[in-house]
Design a protein around this motif. Structure first.
Motif, short mmCIF file in Angstrom:
data_model
loop_
_atom_site.label_atom_id
_atom_site.label_comp_id
_atom_site.label_asym_id
_atom_site.label_seq_id
_atom_site.Cartn_x
_atom_site.Cartn_y
_atom_site.Cartn_z
N SER A 1 0.82 -1.21 0.00
CA SER A 1 0.00 0.00 0.00
C SER A 1 0.86 1.27 0.00
O SER A 1 1.74 1.44 0.84
CB SER A 1 -0.92 0.01 1.22
N GLY A 2 0.60 2.14 -0.97
CA GLY A 2 1.29 3.42 -1.04
C GLY A 2 2.61 3.39 -1.78
O GLY A 2 3.26 4.44 -1.91
N PHE A 3 3.03 2.24 -2.31
CA PHE A 3 4.31 2.16 -3.00
C PHE A 3 4.28 2.97 -4.29
O PHE A 3 3.39 2.81 -5.12
CB PHE A 3 4.67 0.71 -3.32
N ARG A 4 5.25 3.86 -4.47
CA ARG A 4 5.41 4.68 -5.66
C ARG A 4 6.86 4.66 -6.10
O ARG A 4 7.75 4.29 -5.32
CB ARG A 4 4.99 6.13 -5.38
N ILE A 5 7.10 5.13 -7.35
CA ILE A 5 8.48 5.18 -7.86
C ILE A 5 8.93 6.61 -8.16
O ILE A 5 10.06 6.82 -8.57
CB ILE A 5 8.64 4.31 -9.12
N GLY A 6 8.04 7.60 -7.98
CA GLY A 6 8.43 8.99 -8.15
C GLY A 6 8.20 9.58 -9.52
O GLY A 6 8.58 10.73 -9.78
N ILE A 7 7.58 8.84 -10.43
CA ILE A 7 7.22 9.35 -11.76
C ILE A 7 5.71 9.56 -11.77
O ILE A 7 4.96 8.58 -11.69
CB ILE A 7 7.64 8.38 -12.88
N PRO A 8 5.21 10.82 -11.85
CA PRO A 8 3.78 11.10 -11.64
C PRO A 8 2.82 10.23 -12.43
O PRO A 8 1.85 9.70 -11.86
CB PRO A 8 3.67 12.57 -12.05
N ILE A 9 3.05 10.06 -13.74
CA ILE A 9 2.10 9.28 -14.55
C ILE A 9 2.07 7.83 -14.08
O ILE A 9 1.00 7.24 -13.89
CB ILE A 9 2.48 9.36 -16.05
N LEU A 10 3.24 7.24 -13.88
CA LEU A 10 3.30 5.85 -13.41
C LEU A 10 2.77 5.73 -11.98
O LEU A 10 2.12 4.73 -11.63
CB LEU A 10 4.72 5.32 -13.51
N ASP A 11 3.05 6.74 -11.17
CA ASP A 11 2.57 6.71 -9.79
C ASP A 11 1.05 6.70 -9.73
O ASP A 11 0.46 6.10 -8.81
CB ASP A 11 3.11 7.91 -9.01
N TYR A 12 0.39 7.37 -10.70
CA TYR A 12 -1.07 7.36 -10.70
C TYR A 12 -1.58 5.93 -10.87
O TYR A 12 -2.51 5.50 -10.16
CB TYR A 12 -1.61 8.24 -11.82
N PHE A 13 -0.98 5.18 -11.79
CA PHE A 13 -1.44 3.80 -12.01
C PHE A 13 -1.04 2.89 -10.84
O PHE A 13 -1.75 1.94 -10.53
CB PHE A 13 -0.90 3.28 -13.34
N LEU A 14 0.07 3.20 -10.18
CA LEU A 14 0.41 2.46 -8.96
C LEU A 14 -0.60 2.77 -7.86
O LEU A 14 -0.95 1.88 -7.07
CB LEU A 14 1.83 2.82 -8.51
N ASP A 15 -1.07 4.01 -7.81
CA ASP A 15 -2.13 4.36 -6.85
C ASP A 15 -3.41 3.60 -7.16
O ASP A 15 -4.13 3.17 -6.25
CB ASP A 15 -2.39 5.86 -6.86
N ILE A 16 -3.74 3.47 -8.45
CA ILE A 16 -4.90 2.67 -8.84
C ILE A 16 -4.73 1.24 -8.36
O ILE A 16 -5.69 0.59 -7.93
CB ILE A 16 -5.08 2.69 -10.38
N MET A 17 -3.50 0.75 -8.40
CA MET A 17 -3.23 -0.62 -7.96
C MET A 17 -3.33 -0.76 -6.45
O MET A 17 -4.02 -1.66 -5.95
CB MET A 17 -1.84 -1.06 -8.42
N TRP A 18 -2.63 0.13 -5.71
CA TRP A 18 -2.56 -0.07 -4.25
C TRP A 18 -2.31 1.22 -3.48
O TRP A 18 -1.68 1.20 -2.41
CB TRP A 18 -1.46 -1.09 -3.91
N GLY A 19 -2.80 2.33 -3.98
CA GLY A 19 -2.55 3.61 -3.33
C GLY A 19 -3.13 3.70 -1.92
O GLY A 19 -4.09 3.00 -1.57
N ASP A 20 -2.51 4.57 -1.12
CA ASP A 20 -2.98 4.76 0.26
C ASP A 20 -3.47 6.18 0.51
O ASP A 20 -3.66 6.58 1.66
CB ASP A 20 -1.89 4.39 1.26
#
Length: 372
Positions: free
Chosen positions: A167-186
């Motif tokens: 939960s909340g894992f991101r890589i620091g690239i806004p566009i990719l982070d949005y889809f990571l948030d869709i996956m498991w955002g906190d």
């Protein structure tokens, strides 16, 4: 099969109908009304049962004729298009017109002077329709493995176990982070990340596959009850051990909270079957089934009505007495607009493909759709 469809329609119709009081309280209630009023207490319980909508989605998927990867992808893109259009209708129009409540911007930690970034924030919000659309893409990706019900259950349990850890894992690239948030955002730019909420859909698909194999309502009900209590008890024990980790944040719950809610909502599905066996046929049941058969449009309309209502009632400003009246008004208004929408849809369709139909036939088609 008819009994199955009747119970699913009833549970799905009731779940989408109960979203109106929930959403009215979310958008209009003061903090005190939400926490301490009778309506607030009821809605907080109601909120825990709304995931049954996702469980029913999973069960219904089993009986869909469109299960090929290309079919699922097309459906996913359609649902996602509707979801982002809804965000635009709910929020962005009000922002452009300068009618958006400022305290709602502050609640989302946004600067009222930054119109374009605010519009982008609300347009990209991840809600139920985003969850449904991306879940369909997920099931298209795992089309072959998910033909086996145990693989479906295993995937659901893996998602449940891993959700809090990633939960909340991101890589620091806004566009990719949005889809990571869709996956498991906190955060609250995504209310229903796939981890853990996809598990509800997969568990629904799993029990739907069990029913399809058994093809016996009573045996299925017994099995459903076993799974419901098993998940609930295991989840409840985990929540008892560490409540903050497992159930501290409703929208980003851990394994224990997810299992407990899965069990609770499987029991709701069980009770839906029991109730439909004794519920007399009548106008009330027809309205519930009508909401179920028009679930996406109904969901879309009620959200737009409630959010645009903030122009008149503000955000988080009302007491339970006024909200109670608004709930009745909004339910009635949603059904009326839905009826007119269906009437116009049939008129346009018939005008294009069968222009000889009379006005009486148009009305008859809409009325029959209400009864079906």
């Amino acid at each position: 099969m008819k009994t199955r469809l009747q119970s699913l329609d009833f549970v799905r119709g009731m779940s989408v109908l109960m979203l109106i009081p929930l959403h009215c309280m979310m958008m209009y209630a003061t903090a005190d009304t939400w926490r301490h009023s009778e309506l607030g207490q009821f809605v907080q319980i109601l909120e825990k049962g709304t995931p049954v909508f996702l469980v029913v989605m999973g069960v219904s998927f089993v009986f869909s004729k469109r299960q090929l990867p290309e079919d699922l992808t097309l459906r996913a893109l359609k649902v996602l298009g509707i979801g982002y259009l809804l965000n635009f209708m709910k929020f962005d129009i009000l922002l452009v017109l300068g009618l958006f409540p400022e305290n709602l911007l502050l609640a989302n930690k946004l600067d009222a002077s930054m119109l374009s970034s605010n519009m982008l924030h609300f347009f990209l919000l991840g809600d139920i329709l985003q969850l449904a659309g991306f879940s369909l893409l997920f099931m298209a990706l795992f089309y072959k493995p998910f033909k086996n019900k145990w693989n479906v259950l295993a995937a659901a349990l893996i998602i449940i176990i891993l959700s809090k850890e990633v939960s909340g894992f991101r890589i620091g690239i806004p566009i990719l982070d949005y889809f990571l948030d869709i996956m498991w955002g906190d955060q609250y730019n995504v209310y229903f990340p796939l981890f853990p909420w996809l598990a509800f859909i997969l568990i629904g698909r799993f029990v739907g596959m069990i029913f399809k194999e058994k093809n016996d309502v009573s045996k299925f009900q017994n099995t459903l009850l076993i799974y419901a209590f098993s998940f609930f008890i295991i989840g409840g024990l985990l929540c008892y051990i560490d409540y903050d980790y497992h159930f501290g944040d409703y929208y980003h719950i851990g394994a224990g909270g997810t299992l407990m809610l899965v069990g609770f909502n499987l029991f709701v599905l069980f009770m839906g079957q029991v109730i439909t066996q004794y519920l007399p046929k009548g106008k009330y049941l027809q309205l519930i089934n009508y909401a179920s058969k028009n679930v996406t449009v109904f969901y879309f309309l009620q959200w737009v009505i409630i959010d645009w209502g903030m122009v008149f009632f503000g955000f988080a400003q009302l007491t339970q007495e006024i909200i109670s009246i608004l709930i009745i008004v909004y339910i009635t208004l949603t059904f009326l607009i839905l009826y007119v929408f269906n009437l116009l849809s049939i008129k346009i369709k018939n005008a294009l493909f069968n222009p000889t139909k009379s006005e009486e036939e148009y009305s008859s088609n809409v009325y029959q759709k209400t009864l079906d």
